[in-house]
Design a protein around this motif. Structure first.
Motif, PDB file in Angstrom:
ATOM      1  N   GLY A 156      14.494 -29.064 -23.155  1.00  0.00           N
ATOM      2  CA  GLY A 156      15.538 -29.993 -23.560  1.00  0.00           C
ATOM      3  C   GLY A 156      15.004 -31.084 -24.482  1.00  0.00           C
ATOM      4  N   LEU A 157      15.810 -31.490 -25.434  1.00  0.00           N
ATOM      5  CA  LEU A 157      15.458 -32.558 -26.365  1.00  0.00           C
ATOM      6  C   LEU A 157      16.534 -33.643 -26.284  1.00  0.00           C
ATOM      7  N   ILE A 158      16.110 -34.870 -25.975  1.00  0.00           N
ATOM      8  CA  ILE A 158      17.041 -35.986 -25.845  1.00  0.00           C
ATOM      9  C   ILE A 158      16.799 -36.961 -26.989  1.00  0.00           C
ATOM     10  N   THR A 159      17.846 -37.279 -27.729  1.00  0.00           N
ATOM     11  CA  THR A 159      17.777 -38.253 -28.835  1.00  0.00           C
ATOM     12  C   THR A 159      19.024 -39.127 -28.801  1.00  0.00           C
ATOM     13  N   TYR A 160      18.945 -40.255 -29.467  1.00  0.00           N
ATOM     14  CA  TYR A 160      20.122 -41.121 -29.569  1.00  0.00           C
ATOM     15  C   TYR A 160      21.086 -40.576 -30.617  1.00  0.00           C
ATOM     16  N   LYS A 161      22.374 -40.746 -30.343  1.00  0.00           N
ATOM     17  CA  LYS A 161      23.403 -40.261 -31.266  1.00  0.00           C
ATOM     18  C   LYS A 161      23.484 -41.107 -32.528  1.00  0.00           C
ATOM     19  N   GLU A 162      23.324 -42.416 -32.360  1.00  0.00           N
ATOM     20  CA  GLU A 162      23.497 -43.340 -33.478  1.00  0.00           C
ATOM     21  C   GLU A 162      22.397 -44.406 -33.449  1.00  0.00           C
ATOM     22  N   ASP A 163      22.372 -45.217 -34.501  1.00  0.00           N
ATOM     23  CA  ASP A 163      21.453 -46.354 -34.526  1.00  0.00           C
ATOM     24  C   ASP A 163      21.807 -47.323 -33.399  1.00  0.00           C
ATOM     25  N   ILE A 164      20.806 -48.063 -32.936  1.00  0.00           N
ATOM     26  CA  ILE A 164      21.068 -49.026 -31.867  1.00  0.00           C
ATOM     27  C   ILE A 164      20.784 -50.437 -32.357  1.00  0.00           C
TER      28      ILE A 164
ATOM     29  N   LYS B  73      19.006 -20.656 -28.491  1.00  0.00           N
ATOM     30  CA  LYS B  73      18.380 -21.652 -29.356  1.00  0.00           C
ATOM     31  C   LYS B  73      19.307 -22.835 -29.608  1.00  0.00           C
ATOM     32  N   ASP B  74      18.750 -24.021 -29.434  1.00  0.00           N
ATOM     33  CA  ASP B  74      19.386 -25.276 -29.859  1.00  0.00           C
ATOM     34  C   ASP B  74      20.876 -25.334 -29.535  1.00  0.00           C
ATOM     35  N   LYS B  75      21.176 -25.323 -28.260  1.00  0.00           N
ATOM     36  CA  LYS B  75      22.566 -25.427 -27.818  1.00  0.00           C
ATOM     37  C   LYS B  75      22.834 -26.868 -27.367  1.00  0.00           C
ATOM     38  N   GLU B  76      23.810 -27.495 -27.998  1.00  0.00           N
ATOM     39  CA  GLU B  76      24.130 -28.888 -27.668  1.00  0.00           C
ATOM     40  C   GLU B  76      24.959 -28.940 -26.393  1.00  0.00           C
ATOM     41  N   LEU B  77      24.511 -29.751 -25.453  1.00  0.00           N
ATOM     42  CA  LEU B  77      25.169 -29.850 -24.152  1.00  0.00           C
ATOM     43  C   LEU B  77      25.584 -31.290 -23.895  1.00  0.00           C
ATOM     44  N   ASP B  78      26.638 -31.440 -23.107  1.00  0.00           N
ATOM     45  CA  ASP B  78      27.076 -32.767 -22.691  1.00  0.00           C
ATOM     46  C   ASP B  78      26.288 -33.161 -21.445  1.00  0.00           C
ATOM     47  N   ALA B  79      25.299 -34.001 -21.615  1.00  0.00           N
ATOM     48  CA  ALA B  79      24.429 -34.393 -20.510  1.00  0.00           C
ATOM     49  C   ALA B  79      24.699 -35.804 -20.035  1.00  0.00           C
ATOM     50  N   SER B  80      25.806 -36.413 -20.462  1.00  0.00           N
ATOM     51  CA  SER B  80      26.083 -37.805 -20.113  1.00  0.00           C
ATOM     52  C   SER B  80      26.237 -38.008 -18.609  1.00  0.00           C
ATOM     53  N   SER B  81      26.722 -36.955 -17.902  1.00  0.00           N
ATOM     54  CA  SER B  81      26.962 -37.104 -16.470  1.00  0.00           C
ATOM     55  C   SER B  81      25.673 -37.256 -15.685  1.00  0.00           C
TER      56      SER B  81
ATOM     57  N   LEU C 151      22.563 -37.791 -17.118  1.00  0.00           N
ATOM     58  CA  LEU C 151      21.673 -38.774 -17.725  1.00  0.00           C
ATOM     59  C   LEU C 151      22.221 -40.193 -17.601  1.00  0.00           C
ATOM     60  N   ASP C 152      23.495 -40.286 -17.217  1.00  0.00           N
ATOM     61  CA  ASP C 152      24.159 -41.577 -17.050  1.00  0.00           C
ATOM     62  C   ASP C 152      24.063 -42.400 -18.336  1.00  0.00           C
ATOM     63  N   ASN C 153      24.265 -41.730 -19.459  1.00  0.00           N
ATOM     64  CA  ASN C 153      24.184 -42.406 -20.753  1.00  0.00           C
ATOM     65  C   ASN C 153      25.034 -41.630 -21.751  1.00  0.00           C
ATOM     66  N   ASP C 154      26.057 -42.287 -22.293  1.00  0.00           N
ATOM     67  CA  ASP C 154      26.956 -41.628 -23.248  1.00  0.00           C
ATOM     68  C   ASP C 154      26.446 -41.698 -24.675  1.00  0.00           C
ATOM     69  N   ASP C 155      25.335 -42.405 -24.878  1.00  0.00           N
ATOM     70  CA  ASP C 155      24.856 -42.647 -26.240  1.00  0.00           C
ATOM     71  C   ASP C 155      23.782 -41.662 -26.706  1.00  0.00           C
ATOM     72  N   VAL C 156      23.465 -40.669 -25.874  1.00  0.00           N
ATOM     73  CA  VAL C 156      22.387 -39.747 -26.233  1.00  0.00           C
ATOM     74  C   VAL C 156      22.910 -38.320 -26.373  1.00  0.00           C
TER      75      VAL C 156
ATOM     76  N   LYS D 240      17.508 -25.363 -25.020  1.00  0.00           N
ATOM     77  CA  LYS D 240      17.220 -23.978 -25.397  1.00  0.00           C
ATOM     78  C   LYS D 240      16.540 -23.282 -24.226  1.00  0.00           C
ATOM     79  N   ALA D 241      16.653 -21.975 -24.200  1.00  0.00           N
ATOM     80  CA  ALA D 241      16.084 -21.198 -23.102  1.00  0.00           C
ATOM     81  C   ALA D 241      15.608 -19.855 -23.626  1.00  0.00           C
ATOM     82  N   LYS D 242      14.597 -19.320 -22.963  1.00  0.00           N
ATOM     83  CA  LYS D 242      14.143 -17.968 -23.278  1.00  0.00           C
ATOM     84  C   LYS D 242      13.628 -17.313 -22.006  1.00  0.00           C
ATOM     85  N   SER D 243      13.696 -16.015 -22.002  1.00  0.00           N
ATOM     86  CA  SER D 243      13.339 -15.291 -20.788  1.00  0.00           C
ATOM     87  C   SER D 243      12.888 -13.876 -21.123  1.00  0.00           C
ATOM     88  N   THR D 244      11.798 -13.469 -20.500  1.00  0.00           N
ATOM     89  CA  THR D 244      11.348 -12.073 -20.548  1.00  0.00           C
ATOM     90  C   THR D 244      10.981 -11.671 -19.131  1.00  0.00           C
TER      91      THR D 244
END
Length: 246
Positions: free
Chosen positions: A142-150, A86-94, A96-101, A106-110
């Motif tokens: 996956g959920l992508i949001t901005y880190k700060e105001d723009i 649940k809700d694991k924060e990952l470094d996706a900048s590589s 997504l080519d964006n350091d600001d997001v 999260k994942a589940k499996s049965t």
């Protein structure tokens, strides 16, 4: 769907049970005029049939296992796996080519495995594993949001008003798996340890993408995202297992 799975499991174990028996053993059990040597062979074969239960942990999550020994080289097993992240924060900048997001995943499996293991060497625990995995609920979101105001010119937009991108991917259905490993599903002693390394051969997952507010144009990239996921037709099957012989 559950009735269908149970029906397949029953057929699978019936076939293995029939193949594991040979004619001399059946004759000894059902005919009283066989020689004493054949009787001793039959009793020996019956005494070597064992059951085992076990727990496992790996890429499919926590698993509970039941195994049945049919002969010295063939064991059958059924395993139930469950995984929740649940809700694991990952470094996706590589990618997504964006350091600001931020990327929150999260994942589940049965998964229910119905399979067998073949031990080709008498004095070795090396094995080949194969079977069918029933992917009941395997998904990565996956959920992508901005880190700060723009800042847009003279206007400052809060990160909540920028919006978000939600990516959902899901695998389902019955898929084959194959692998190798060490450690018998039915240990020689009371307790045993094993490792399996293999893969499930899956179809391309179903992928959805939703975006709102300033991220809304991102929805036009769904086809590109689907193409990127089209190569994800292998799900690793790596398990560490502890077994107890009954």
């Amino acid at each position: 769907m559950r009735k269908k799975y149970l029906f397949l499991i029953a057929i699978f174990y019936t076939i293995l049970s029939i193949q594991s028996q040979n004619t001399p053993s059946n004759d000894v059990l059902n005919t009283t005029n066989k020689t004493s040597s054949k009787d001793s062979i039959s009793l020996s074969e019956i005494s070597t049939r064992k059951n085992a239960i076990g727990v496992s942990f790996g890429t499919s999550g926590l698993g509970f296992n039941y195994a049945r020994k049919f002969n010295s080289k063939l064991n059958a097993f059924i395993t139930y796996h469950s995984l929740t992240i649940k809700d694991k924060e990952l470094d996706a900048s590589s990618f997504l080519d964006n350091d600001d997001v931020d990327f929150l995943g999260k994942a589940k499996s049965t998964i229910i495995d119905l399979g067998a293991e073949y031990l080709p060497f008498k004095n070795s625990s090396f094995k080949l594993a194969f079977g069918v995995g029933f992917l009941n609920d395997v998904s990565i979101d996956g959920l992508i949001t901005y880190k700060e105001d723009i800042q847009l010119g003279a206007v400052t937009v809060s990160k909540q008003d920028v919006g978000k991108v939600v990516i959902n991917s899901k695998w389902s259905g019955a898929v084959p798996f194959i692998g190798i490993g060490f450690g018998r599903a039915i240990p020689k002693n009371k307790l045993g340890f094993g490792i399996d390394i293999g893969t499930y051969f899956t179809k391309t997952p179903e992928v959805t993408l939703t975006a709102d507010k300033l991220f809304a144009p991102t929805q036009d990239e769904l086809s590109n995202l689907q193409d990127a996921f089209s190569t994800l037709t292998f799900i690793p099957r790596i398990q560490f297992r502890l077994t107890y012989k009954l």
